[in-house]
Write a protein that holds these residues in place. Structure first.
Motif, mmCIF file in Angstrom:
data_model
loop_
_atom_site.group_PDB
_atom_site.id
_atom_site.type_symbol
_atom_site.label_atom_id
_atom_site.label_comp_id
_atom_site.label_asym_id
_atom_site.label_seq_id
_atom_site.Cartn_x
_atom_site.Cartn_y
_atom_site.Cartn_z
ATOM 1 N N SER A 25 4.759 12.849 -9.396
ATOM 2 C CA SER A 25 4.267 14.068 -8.754
ATOM 3 C C SER A 25 2.801 13.913 -8.346
ATOM 4 O O SER A 25 2.403 14.279 -7.247
ATOM 5 C CB SER A 25 4.407 15.250 -9.714
ATOM 6 O OG SER A 25 3.684 16.354 -9.233
ATOM 7 N N ALA A 26 2.011 13.358 -9.236
ATOM 8 C CA ALA A 26 0.573 13.254 -8.962
ATOM 9 C C ALA A 26 0.282 12.245 -7.852
ATOM 10 O O ALA A 26 -0.384 12.557 -6.869
ATOM 11 C CB ALA A 26 -0.166 12.872 -10.246
ATOM 12 N N GLY A 28 0.600 10.447 -4.666
ATOM 13 C CA GLY A 28 1.310 10.726 -3.425
ATOM 14 C C GLY A 28 0.375 10.633 -2.245
ATOM 15 O O GLY A 28 -0.617 9.884 -2.277
ATOM 16 N N LEU A 29 0.686 11.417 -1.219
ATOM 17 C CA LEU A 29 -0.149 11.408 -0.026
ATOM 18 C C LEU A 29 -1.583 11.801 -0.360
ATOM 19 O O LEU A 29 -2.520 11.386 0.301
ATOM 20 C CB LEU A 29 0.417 12.381 1.002
ATOM 21 C CG LEU A 29 1.808 12.039 1.532
ATOM 22 C CD1 LEU A 29 2.310 13.159 2.435
ATOM 23 C CD2 LEU A 29 1.768 10.722 2.303
ATOM 24 N N ASN A 31 -3.454 10.847 -2.688
ATOM 25 C CA ASN A 31 -4.271 9.684 -3.050
ATOM 26 C C ASN A 31 -4.515 8.774 -1.866
ATOM 27 O O ASN A 31 -5.616 8.282 -1.661
ATOM 28 C CB ASN A 31 -3.566 8.852 -4.125
ATOM 29 C CG ASN A 31 -3.135 9.688 -5.288
ATOM 30 O OD1 ASN A 31 -2.393 10.655 -5.131
ATOM 31 N ND2 ASN A 31 -3.608 9.346 -6.450
ATOM 32 N N TYR A 112 2.848 18.875 3.930
ATOM 33 C CA TYR A 112 3.040 17.579 3.268
ATOM 34 C C TYR A 112 4.173 16.821 3.947
ATOM 35 O O TYR A 112 4.107 15.606 4.163
ATOM 36 C CB TYR A 112 3.402 17.856 1.808
ATOM 37 C CG TYR A 112 3.071 16.761 0.831
ATOM 38 C CD1 TYR A 112 1.778 16.618 0.351
ATOM 39 C CD2 TYR A 112 4.048 15.883 0.370
ATOM 40 C CE1 TYR A 112 1.472 15.639 -0.562
ATOM 41 C CE2 TYR A 112 3.745 14.895 -0.547
ATOM 42 C CZ TYR A 112 2.450 14.784 -1.009
ATOM 43 O OH TYR A 112 2.144 13.804 -1.915
ATOM 44 N N THR A 234 -4.659 16.575 -6.106
ATOM 45 C CA THR A 234 -4.218 15.216 -6.411
ATOM 46 C C THR A 234 -3.533 15.144 -7.773
ATOM 47 O O THR A 234 -2.641 14.332 -7.982
ATOM 48 C CB THR A 234 -5.374 14.216 -6.294
ATOM 49 O OG1 THR A 234 -4.837 12.895 -6.292
ATOM 50 C CG2 THR A 234 -6.359 14.344 -7.431
ATOM 51 N N SER A 236 -1.733 17.529 -8.936
ATOM 52 C CA SER A 236 -0.605 18.482 -8.866
ATOM 53 C C SER A 236 -0.821 19.698 -9.761
ATOM 54 O O SER A 236 0.126 20.214 -10.340
ATOM 55 C CB SER A 236 0.718 17.823 -9.270
ATOM 56 O OG SER A 236 0.989 16.690 -8.507
ATOM 57 N N LEU A 331 6.876 19.837 -5.692
ATOM 58 C CA LEU A 331 6.313 21.005 -5.009
ATOM 59 C C LEU A 331 7.338 22.128 -4.899
ATOM 60 O O LEU A 331 6.993 23.302 -4.908
ATOM 61 C CB LEU A 331 5.850 20.609 -3.599
ATOM 62 C CG LEU A 331 4.516 19.882 -3.531
ATOM 63 C CD1 LEU A 331 4.341 19.186 -2.186
ATOM 64 C CD2 LEU A 331 3.370 20.860 -3.762
HETATM 65 N N1 PHE Z 1 -0.427 15.514 -6.213
HETATM 66 C C1 PHE Z 1 0.281 15.299 -4.985
HETATM 67 C C2 PHE Z 1 -0.457 14.240 -4.168
HETATM 68 O O1 PHE Z 1 -1.525 13.854 -4.481
HETATM 69 C C3 PHE Z 1 0.433 16.558 -4.180
HETATM 70 C C4 PHE Z 1 0.919 17.725 -4.980
HETATM 71 C C5 PHE Z 1 0.135 18.844 -5.118
HETATM 72 C C6 PHE Z 1 2.148 17.665 -5.624
HETATM 73 C C7 PHE Z 1 0.537 19.921 -5.885
HETATM 74 C C8 PHE Z 1 2.585 18.725 -6.402
HETATM 75 C C9 PHE Z 1 1.773 19.847 -6.525
HETATM 76 O O2 PHE Z 1 0.021 13.803 -3.172
#
Ligand code: PHE
Ligand code: NA
Length: 452
Positions: A25-26, A28-29, A31, A112, A234, A236, A331
């Motif tokens: 989850s953390a 992802g896009l 970063n 996203y 980032t 989440s 999400l």
């Molecule tokens: N943390 C995810 C990312 O960095 C985005 C995200 C935000 C996911 C909030 C879940 C909740 O891409």
């Protein structure tokens, strides 16, 4: 704790499974796509420093709090907050915090998914050799062509929403655990390779200086808000994604250690992405502040000009899409879990509703890059507005409320029971979550409003 104290949606098979899912989850896009471009827009080092401080002093304590609330409540964030407010004998309106998160999840997923769609289309570009030997100009044109096409953007966005919903339908633990297990290490290796390429550009040191020598004249209160908002985004945090994952966490698993691990992995991936990208930016005379297209205008140059670039390019964008998927499912999970609990829906029905709604909003976001690019509100396009509203406002507000609830509303004894930390660590966490984190969010908001 008894066996009945379990979520109806299932439970992670182990602590490691939870770590994988939450790291999925953390990472992802946020970063790889967002962190570099907002760092570029906000002048580099000072911004990065503020972001890192926010992760440490605000993000980690709130992550511990959010996992803890989820595990104690054992339901979707809305019902969890209802149950916990009752247990703590405080105002039942705390459950609006759950709602804030569900709405934020929808809004974030809508844009996203459009960006993830860009990544899907780059898998194909990479596969068909589109980057091979290309210079910065050609790569920029390629990106401009993509975003100016409403049909292409909507197509890829639709595909991504569909894929997200197909996974969420299966329930979050199934295939996800396996995917993330392979994904994280491989993504990490490709990033290291890209850093290796960045070292050959002759601008490596310049990139490092940009990212790590702070020049505080480069940032104002808006940049600080963006850095703080990004710490939430980032990791989440602040919208129930980590809370709902926490609700599937078996009892007697150390939450604090787990949170540190997740935040650490997330931070390393973001920093590596920045270290790889900025040398390429400078070596090719590009603008660090060129916005959301930054990775799409830089990394293909590397893939087009390094040995093995075809393979790494394809792999990189495939992994980016998977990293985006493992975030997007979190999400929408709070909304889906709520629909299942309260509207008596089957999971697949809940997915159709939740996915359909996000899809519609995402189409508007896709258009905001082309045919609706001059539709603005507060001087922001639809995309910019949604990004600002969620990352800079809703997540910090949600995080603030989580901190206040965990620090001030909940009985300290309950928090202690749930966290099972040593006394000293528990005291430190209480201090951060009750005072430091809420105060920091509050002060940043006041500054942006011009009050202090
Ligand atoms: N943390 C995810 C990312 O960095 C985005 C995200 C935000 C996911 C909030 C879940 C909740 O891409
Ligand atoms: Na992230």
């Amino acid at each position: 704790m008894t066996d009945t104290n379990k979520s109806i949606h299932g439970e992670w098979s182990s602590r490691f499974a939870f770590i994988l899912a939450a790291t999925g989850s953390a990472v992802g896009l946020g970063n790889i796509w967002k962190f570099p471009y907002i760092t570029g827009e906000n002048g580099g080092g000072a911004f990065v420093l503020v972001y890192l401080l926010c992760v440490l002093a605000i993000g980690i304590p709130i992550m511990i709090a959010e996992i803890m609330l989820g595990r104690r409540g054992r339901q979707s964030p809305i019902n969890t907050m209802t149950a916990l407010a009752e247990e703590a004998q405080v105002d039942p309106r705390w459950h609006y915090l759950g709602w804030l998160g569900v709405v934020a999840g929808f809004l974030i997923l809508s844009y996203y998914s459009v960006i993830a769609g860009w990544a899907i289309s780059y898998v194909l570009k990479a596969f068909f050799g589109g980057f091979s030997g290309a210079d910065a100009g050609e790569i920029s044109d390629m990106f401009a062509n993509l975003v100016s096409s409403p049909v292409q953007l909507v197509f890829w966005h639709s595909l991504f929403i569909f894929a997200t919903m197909a996974i969420v339908r299966q329930g979050v633990s199934g295939g996800l655990e396996k995917a993330v297990r392979f994904l994280m290490p491989t993504l990490f290796i490709i990033l290291i390779l890209l850093v290796g390429y960045a070292m050959t550009t002759g601008f490596y040191q310049r990139g490092l200086d940009f990212m790590f020598s702070p020049d505080f004249s480069q940032i104002d209160s808006d940049a600080i808000l963006t850095a703080m908002g990004h710490a939430f985004f980032t990791l989440s945090l602040g919208m129930g994604a980590i809370m709902v994952y926490g609700s599937y966490l078996p009892s007697h698993i150390s939450i604090a250690k787990t949170a540190l691990y997740i935040a650490g992995a997330d931070t390393v991936v973001a920093l590596l992405a920045g270290i790889a990208i900025f040398p390429i930016v400078f070596a090719n005379g590009l603008e660090p502040g060129s916005g959301p297209g930054l990775i799409f205008q830089t990394l293909p140059i590397a893939f087009g000009n390094m040995t093995g670039g075809w393979l790494f390019g394809v792999l990189f964008f495939v992994l980016l899409v998977f990293a985006a998927l493992s975030s997007s499912i979190s999400l929408i999970e709070p909304a889906v879990a709520w629909l299942v609990e309260n509207k008596n829906m089957e999971r697949y029905q809940a997915c159709v509703w939740a996915g359909g709604l996000t899809w519609v909003l995402g189409v508007a976001v896709a258009f905001s890059f082309n045919i609706w690019s001059d539709v603005t509100l507060f001087d922001k396009s639809i995309f910019d507005l949604l990004d600002y509203l969620t990352a800079n406002l809703m997540l910090p507000i949600g995080g603030f409320c989580i901190a206040v609830f965990a620090g001030w509303m909940m009985k300290q004894q309950h928090a202690k029971e749930e966290l099972e930390m040593a006394d000293g660590q528990f005291t430190l966490w209480r201090l951060l979550v009750s005072y430091v984190a809420p105060a920091a969010v509050f002060v940043v908001f006041l500054r942006v409003l011009g009050v202090v």
